[in-house]
Design a protein around this motif. Structure first.
Motif, PDB file in Angstrom:
ATOM      1  N   SER A 188     -59.827 -55.180 -16.889  1.00 25.22           N
ATOM      2  CA  SER A 188     -61.085 -54.883 -16.215  1.00 25.22           C
ATOM      3  C   SER A 188     -61.935 -56.116 -15.988  1.00 25.22           C
ATOM      4  O   SER A 188     -63.085 -55.990 -15.622  1.00 25.22           O
ATOM      5  CB  SER A 188     -61.864 -53.869 -17.037  1.00 25.22           C
ATOM      6  OG  SER A 188     -62.036 -54.374 -18.343  1.00 25.22           O
ATOM      7  N   HIS A 231     -56.927 -46.426 -19.012  1.00 23.89           N
ATOM      8  CA  HIS A 231     -57.132 -47.533 -19.941  1.00 23.89           C
ATOM      9  C   HIS A 231     -56.381 -47.220 -21.236  1.00 23.89           C
ATOM     10  O   HIS A 231     -56.142 -46.065 -21.561  1.00 23.89           O
ATOM     11  CB  HIS A 231     -58.646 -47.638 -20.202  1.00 23.89           C
ATOM     12  CG  HIS A 231     -59.054 -48.834 -20.990  1.00 23.89           C
ATOM     13  ND1 HIS A 231     -59.192 -48.799 -22.354  1.00 23.89           N
ATOM     14  CD2 HIS A 231     -59.340 -50.091 -20.613  1.00 23.89           C
ATOM     15  CE1 HIS A 231     -59.564 -50.002 -22.770  1.00 23.89           C
ATOM     16  NE2 HIS A 231     -59.657 -50.805 -21.737  1.00 23.89           N
ATOM     17  N   ALA A 303     -64.856 -47.814 -29.857  1.00 21.20           N
ATOM     18  CA  ALA A 303     -64.254 -49.115 -29.536  1.00 21.20           C
ATOM     19  C   ALA A 303     -64.603 -49.491 -28.113  1.00 21.20           C
ATOM     20  O   ALA A 303     -65.273 -48.739 -27.418  1.00 21.20           O
ATOM     21  CB  ALA A 303     -62.728 -49.035 -29.685  1.00 21.20           C
ATOM     22  N   GLY A 304     -64.114 -50.641 -27.698  1.00 18.71           N
ATOM     23  CA  GLY A 304     -64.254 -51.066 -26.311  1.00 18.71           C
ATOM     24  C   GLY A 304     -65.382 -52.035 -26.092  1.00 18.71           C
ATOM     25  O   GLY A 304     -65.372 -52.801 -25.141  1.00 18.71           O
ATOM     26  N   ALA A 305     -66.386 -51.984 -26.944  1.00 16.40           N
ATOM     27  CA  ALA A 305     -67.525 -52.896 -26.859  1.00 16.40           C
ATOM     28  C   ALA A 305     -68.183 -52.872 -28.232  1.00 16.40           C
ATOM     29  O   ALA A 305     -67.834 -52.034 -29.066  1.00 16.40           O
ATOM     30  CB  ALA A 305     -68.498 -52.426 -25.784  1.00 16.40           C
ATOM     31  N   SER A 306     -69.132 -53.774 -28.459  1.00 12.43           N
ATOM     32  CA  SER A 306     -69.787 -53.813 -29.770  1.00 12.43           C
ATOM     33  C   SER A 306     -70.310 -52.435 -30.138  1.00 12.43           C
ATOM     34  O   SER A 306     -70.974 -51.793 -29.334  1.00 12.43           O
ATOM     35  CB  SER A 306     -71.003 -54.735 -29.739  1.00 12.43           C
ATOM     36  OG  SER A 306     -70.594 -55.992 -29.363  1.00 12.43           O
ATOM     37  N   CYS A 327     -62.303 -49.602 -33.753  1.00 11.52           N
ATOM     38  CA  CYS A 327     -61.129 -50.403 -33.422  1.00 11.52           C
ATOM     39  C   CYS A 327     -61.577 -51.541 -32.526  1.00 11.52           C
ATOM     40  O   CYS A 327     -62.487 -51.384 -31.717  1.00 11.52           O
ATOM     41  CB  CYS A 327     -60.102 -49.579 -32.661  1.00 11.52           C
ATOM     42  SG  CYS A 327     -59.369 -48.260 -33.635  1.00 11.52           S
ATOM     43  N   TYR A 328     -60.917 -52.649 -32.682  1.00 10.83           N
ATOM     44  CA  TYR A 328     -61.176 -53.788 -31.796  1.00 10.83           C
ATOM     45  C   TYR A 328     -59.851 -54.218 -31.180  1.00 10.83           C
ATOM     46  O   TYR A 328     -58.829 -54.293 -31.888  1.00 10.83           O
ATOM     47  CB  TYR A 328     -61.796 -54.969 -32.568  1.00 10.83           C
ATOM     48  CG  TYR A 328     -61.552 -56.264 -31.835  1.00 10.83           C
ATOM     49  CD1 TYR A 328     -62.357 -56.617 -30.758  1.00 10.83           C
ATOM     50  CD2 TYR A 328     -60.458 -57.069 -32.146  1.00 10.83           C
ATOM     51  CE1 TYR A 328     -62.075 -57.757 -30.018  1.00 10.83           C
ATOM     52  CE2 TYR A 328     -60.175 -58.203 -31.418  1.00 10.83           C
ATOM     53  CZ  TYR A 328     -61.000 -58.538 -30.347  1.00 10.83           C
ATOM     54  OH  TYR A 328     -60.705 -59.648 -29.602  1.00 10.83           O
ATOM     55  N   MET A 330     -57.799 -55.523 -27.119  1.00  9.35           N
ATOM     56  CA  MET A 330     -57.856 -55.727 -25.677  1.00  9.35           C
ATOM     57  C   MET A 330     -56.535 -55.283 -25.059  1.00  9.35           C
ATOM     58  O   MET A 330     -55.509 -55.204 -25.750  1.00  9.35           O
ATOM     59  CB  MET A 330     -58.151 -57.190 -25.344  1.00  9.35           C
ATOM     60  CG  MET A 330     -57.005 -58.125 -25.641  1.00  9.35           C
ATOM     61  SD  MET A 330     -57.457 -59.889 -25.574  1.00  9.35           S
ATOM     62  CE  MET A 330     -58.476 -59.987 -24.138  1.00  9.35           C
ATOM     63  N   THR A 411     -57.965 -64.389 -27.245  1.00 11.47           N
ATOM     64  CA  THR A 411     -58.704 -63.233 -26.715  1.00 11.47           C
ATOM     65  C   THR A 411     -59.960 -63.608 -25.936  1.00 11.47           C
ATOM     66  O   THR A 411     -60.459 -62.788 -25.177  1.00 11.47           O
ATOM     67  CB  THR A 411     -59.152 -62.303 -27.863  1.00 11.47           C
ATOM     68  OG1 THR A 411     -60.071 -63.035 -28.694  1.00 11.47           O
ATOM     69  CG2 THR A 411     -57.972 -61.813 -28.676  1.00 11.47           C
ATOM     70  N   ASP A 413     -62.690 -63.772 -27.395  1.00  7.14           N
ATOM     71  CA  ASP A 413     -63.769 -63.173 -28.185  1.00  7.14           C
ATOM     72  C   ASP A 413     -64.099 -64.082 -29.363  1.00  7.14           C
ATOM     73  O   ASP A 413     -63.201 -64.659 -29.988  1.00  7.14           O
ATOM     74  CB  ASP A 413     -63.329 -61.802 -28.732  1.00  7.14           C
ATOM     75  CG  ASP A 413     -63.242 -60.767 -27.640  1.00  7.14           C
ATOM     76  OD1 ASP A 413     -64.189 -60.676 -26.842  1.00  7.14           O
ATOM     77  OD2 ASP A 413     -62.217 -60.055 -27.577  1.00  7.14           O
ATOM     78  N   ILE A 425     -67.059 -59.133 -34.649  1.00  7.90           N
ATOM     79  CA  ILE A 425     -67.048 -59.722 -33.308  1.00  7.90           C
ATOM     80  C   ILE A 425     -68.485 -60.171 -33.026  1.00  7.90           C
ATOM     81  O   ILE A 425     -69.404 -59.351 -33.069  1.00  7.90           O
ATOM     82  CB  ILE A 425     -66.595 -58.696 -32.237  1.00  7.90           C
ATOM     83  CG1 ILE A 425     -65.217 -58.134 -32.593  1.00  7.90           C
ATOM     84  CG2 ILE A 425     -66.601 -59.322 -30.849  1.00  7.90           C
ATOM     85  CD1 ILE A 425     -64.090 -59.150 -32.619  1.00  7.90           C
ATOM     86  N   ARG A 428     -68.581 -62.801 -26.747  1.00  9.30           N
ATOM     87  CA  ARG A 428     -67.546 -63.411 -25.937  1.00  9.30           C
ATOM     88  C   ARG A 428     -67.850 -64.905 -25.906  1.00  9.30           C
ATOM     89  O   ARG A 428     -69.013 -65.294 -25.905  1.00  9.30           O
ATOM     90  CB  ARG A 428     -67.602 -62.899 -24.491  1.00  9.30           C
ATOM     91  CG  ARG A 428     -67.347 -61.437 -24.308  1.00  9.30           C
ATOM     92  CD  ARG A 428     -65.896 -61.074 -24.307  1.00  9.30           C
ATOM     93  NE  ARG A 428     -65.108 -61.800 -23.306  1.00  9.30           N
ATOM     94  CZ  ARG A 428     -63.779 -61.914 -23.381  1.00  9.30           C
ATOM     95  NH1 ARG A 428     -63.120 -61.403 -24.407  1.00  9.30           N
ATOM     96  NH2 ARG A 428     -63.111 -62.554 -22.464  1.00  9.30           N
ATOM     97  N   LYS A 520     -67.591 -51.637 -20.551  1.00  5.71           N
ATOM     98  CA  LYS A 520     -67.852 -53.077 -20.660  1.00  5.71           C
ATOM     99  C   LYS A 520     -69.111 -53.389 -19.866  1.00  5.71           C
ATOM    100  O   LYS A 520     -69.191 -53.081 -18.678  1.00  5.71           O
ATOM    101  CB  LYS A 520     -66.718 -53.830 -19.995  1.00  5.71           C
ATOM    102  CG  LYS A 520     -65.731 -54.572 -20.750  1.00  5.71           C
ATOM    103  CD  LYS A 520     -65.276 -54.188 -22.047  1.00  5.71           C
ATOM    104  CE  LYS A 520     -63.838 -53.819 -22.012  1.00  5.71           C
ATOM    105  NZ  LYS A 520     -63.507 -52.683 -22.804  1.00  5.71           N
TER     106      LYS A 520
HETATM  107  P1  AMP Z   1     -60.117 -54.287 -22.464  1.00  8.57           P
HETATM  108  O1  AMP Z   1     -58.997 -55.216 -22.186  1.00  8.57           O
HETATM  109  O2  AMP Z   1     -60.657 -53.622 -21.249  1.00  8.57           O
HETATM  110  O3  AMP Z   1     -59.736 -53.306 -23.518  1.00  8.57           O
HETATM  111  O4  AMP Z   1     -61.325 -55.148 -23.033  1.00  8.57           O
HETATM  112  C1  AMP Z   1     -61.171 -55.900 -24.203  1.00  8.57           C
HETATM  113  C2  AMP Z   1     -62.469 -56.494 -24.647  1.00  8.57           C
HETATM  114  O5  AMP Z   1     -63.392 -55.489 -25.073  1.00  8.57           O
HETATM  115  C3  AMP Z   1     -62.301 -57.383 -25.856  1.00  8.57           C
HETATM  116  O6  AMP Z   1     -61.820 -58.663 -25.504  1.00  8.57           O
HETATM  117  C4  AMP Z   1     -63.707 -57.376 -26.439  1.00  8.57           C
HETATM  118  O7  AMP Z   1     -64.522 -58.308 -25.757  1.00  8.57           O
HETATM  119  C5  AMP Z   1     -64.215 -55.979 -26.136  1.00  8.57           C
HETATM  120  N1  AMP Z   1     -64.084 -55.091 -27.297  1.00  8.57           N
HETATM  121  C6  AMP Z   1     -63.144 -54.168 -27.524  1.00  8.57           C
HETATM  122  N2  AMP Z   1     -63.367 -53.526 -28.687  1.00  8.57           N
HETATM  123  C7  AMP Z   1     -64.472 -54.057 -29.231  1.00  8.57           C
HETATM  124  C8  AMP Z   1     -65.222 -53.823 -30.449  1.00  8.57           C
HETATM  125  N3  AMP Z   1     -64.879 -52.883 -31.311  1.00  8.57           N
HETATM  126  N4  AMP Z   1     -66.284 -54.611 -30.674  1.00  8.57           N
HETATM  127  C9  AMP Z   1     -66.660 -55.552 -29.793  1.00  8.57           C
HETATM  128  N5  AMP Z   1     -66.019 -55.808 -28.643  1.00  8.57           N
HETATM  129  C10 AMP Z   1     -64.932 -55.075 -28.348  1.00  8.57           C
END
Ligand code: AMP
Length: 557
Positions: A188, A231, A303-306, A327-328, A330, A411, A413, A425, A428, A520
């Motif tokens: 994305s 996704h 998950a997906g963002a902070s 979960c964290y 990408m 990553t 991150d 995290i 970025r 995001k």
């Molecule tokens: P995507 O490839 O669309 O899944 O996006 C991945 C990005 O989402 C990562 O590189 C992080 O910047 C962000 N992200 C995913 N999970 C988290 C989380 N739990 N905390 C903070 N950022 C996250």
């Protein structure tokens, strides 16, 4: 895990990795859980047991074989969440076709790019969704080989499969290997052309499987998925996780709808609920939140963002999700690299993204030198192991920029790792703000601002500044009924709690943030809009007075 002074950890686990294709994994589940429910599509009221789901997958797979789809052919799906999405995911995997996930929000030119870049042989598409007329967009790009869901073409495809000789499917299965590519997901990325992360059976079935292990899934679990299937969050952490453990996938609606989600949890007695943070914020803030019985919930994933600590606490307390995990990860790492465990205390489960996943390695490095950082020191998080993608489709140079020769995925991150291996995290690499020589991680400020009783959601960005290079600006969504906060009031709220250089100078009250469908935040777009705003005359209204003398930030070296 052996303690180390360096920010490196590897995931220990007695449960072995799965060495099988996605099709084989489904067949095992179908044999074991035949009469249990596998899939519920709430919007259309349809449901499948494992035996029925497996049979429907086989019919569709045979239909695709009849159309001449070969191993390795790219078959795309362009549709919002629906049962056909899940059936197509498994049917393509069964015949070794590479499923290309197309974002249902894409417009013609984005679709055209993806179709050309991955060389789509067949597209399975919705007819319309929200403001999208998929048929018209396909005509615009001149792409024809399409089967429309809900139209006679779909029924004919399935009927052809029903008439076909099932032996063909067994013959095809015998030619497949679990390291074959099986899925392309366009990341994305908020700028530039999307890149097609290419994932194997092994990548994604194992990631889904170990997410499910972490959540303690059994055949008694019912997993509500308001997150998009295109996704990984939906199709791996949702579908593959649930189905590898005999649990049931519940699709509450084609697109995210907070009320439909809450209603589906209640009606379908879901035990697990997924969401990006903004989805949970919308559910918790829904005027009818209190009307729904959420007592069946036990767990879920944010998950997906902070994931703001305050939101996590409300999910645990007000949504009954005592075992919720963060979960964290990408897309390029299938996706999950770290995860909180059910046995973790509340602090670890709400304030960190957990520890490294089983069988994976993570390390945190200085992005300039590549040296592994000490514990607690911020740096770029890298992941290695079974989950790292095969590469970006047809882009070896971009793959080499992201995955180094030792197979570490870089990553982008920024993270820290504490003495026990818990990861945080902090932002970025691109989002880090440098104000007057101080490195500022917006995440830290956002976490503090979330504790303000009138703030529903908040983002912090850096904007250009002649004196300090960059200045901090915060965009705030107020809670319903709350008066908009001024920059002065915000400064008062932060004074004495945040170092003076971390106190945002500008406050911009908004109804929402520009963001991608997967939650995001488009910080690049926020920055562009902010620069415009600051250039206009009314900028004074969003600006706090200068930092008091004597409290000036350390000047740039
Ligand atoms: P995507 O490839 O669309 O899944 O996006 C991945 C990005 O989402 C990562 O590189 C992080 O910047 C962000 N992200 C995913 N999970 C988290 C989380 N739990 N905390 C903070 N950022 C996250």
């Amino acid at each position: 895990m052996a303690a180390s002074l360096l920010s490196y950890a590897s995931g220990v686990c007695v449960v072995p990795l799965l060495g099988e294709t996605i099709g084989e994994n489904l067949e095992r589940a179908a044999a074991r859980y035949a009469s249990r429910e596998a899939l519920v599509d709430v919007a259309t009221g349809r449901r499948w047991t494992y035996a029925e789901f497996d049979a429907a997958v086989n019919e569709l797979a045979l239909g695709l074989l009849t159309m001449g789809i070969a191993k390795g052919d790219r078959v795309a799906i362009w549709a919002p969440n629906c049962a056909e999405w899940v059936l197509t995911q498994y049917a393509t995997a069964k015949i070794g076709a590479i499923l290309v996930n197309v974002n249902p929000a894409y417009r013609a030119h984005e679709l055209g790019y993806v179709v050309r870049q991955s060389g789509i042989r067949l597209l399975i598409s919705a007819v319309t969704y929200r403001t999208s007329d998929y048929r018209a967009m396909l005509a615009e790009i001149g792409f024809e080989p399409t089967v429309f869901i809900g139209e006679p073409g779909w029924d004919e495809l399935v009927a052809a499969g029903r008439r076909a000789d099932p032996a063909q499917l067994r013959e095809r299965a015998a030619t497949l290997a679990f390291d074959d590519p099986i899925n392309i997901q366009y990341t994305s990325g908020t700028t530039g052309f999307p890149k097609g992360a290419t994932l194997s059976h092994h990548n994604i079935i194992n990631n889904g499987y170990f997410v499910a292990e972490g959540l303690g899934y059994t055949e008694d679990d019912r997993v509500c998925l308001p997150v998009p299937l295109y996704h990984c969050f939906g199709m791996v952490m949702g579908n593959l996780a649930a189905i590898s453990h005999g649990a049931c996938v519940v699709l509450p609606a084609p697109g995210f709808d907070p009320e439909a989600t809450l209603a589906a949890v209640q009606a379908e007695h879901c035990t697990s609920l997924y969401g990006v943070p903004t989805m949970f914020i919308a559910e918790l803030g829904h005027p009818r939140f209190g009307d729904f019985d959420l007592s069946s919930l036990r767990t879920g994933v944010m998950a997906g963002a902070s994931c703001p600590v305050e939101v996590m606490k409300r999910v645990v307390g007000d949504m009954n999700m005592a075992e919720v995990a963060i979960c964290y990860g990408m897309t390029e790492t299938s996706p999950v690299s770290t995860m909180t465990r059910r046995t973790d205390g509340l602090v670890q489960r709400t304030e960190t993204v957990g520890q490294v996943m089983p069988h994976l390695e993570v390390k945190i490095v200085d992005p300039d030198t590549g040296r592994v950082a000490g514990r607690g020191e911020p740096g770029e998080l890298c992941t290695r192991g079974y989950s790292v993608m095969l590469g970006y489709w047809d882009e070896p140079d971009k793959t080499a920029e992201a995955v180094d020769v030792a197979r570490w995925m870089h990553t982008g991150d920024l993270a820290t790792m504490n003495a026990e291996g818990y990861v945080n995290i902090v932002g970025r690499i691109k989002d880090m703000v440098i104000r007057g020589g101080e490195n500022i991680y917006p995440r830290e400020i956002e976490e503090y601002l979330y504790t303000h009783p009138d703030i529903a959601d908040v983002q912090v960005i850096g904007v250009p500044d002649t004196k300090y290079g960059e200045e901090l600006m915060t965009w705030i969504v107020m809670r319903p009924g709350a008066e908009p906060l001024t920059a002065e009031q915000l400064r008062e709220f932060c004074a004495g709690r945040l170092a003076h250089y971390k106190i945002p100078r500008y406050v911009h009250v908004v109804d929402g943030f520009p963001m991608t469908v997967t939650g995001k935040i488009r910080k690049v777009e926020m920055r562009e809009q902010s620069v415009d705003l600051l250039g206009r005359h009314d900028a004074a209204s969003i600006k706090a007075p200068e930092t008091p003398r004597g409290a000036a930030a350390r000047p740039s070296p």
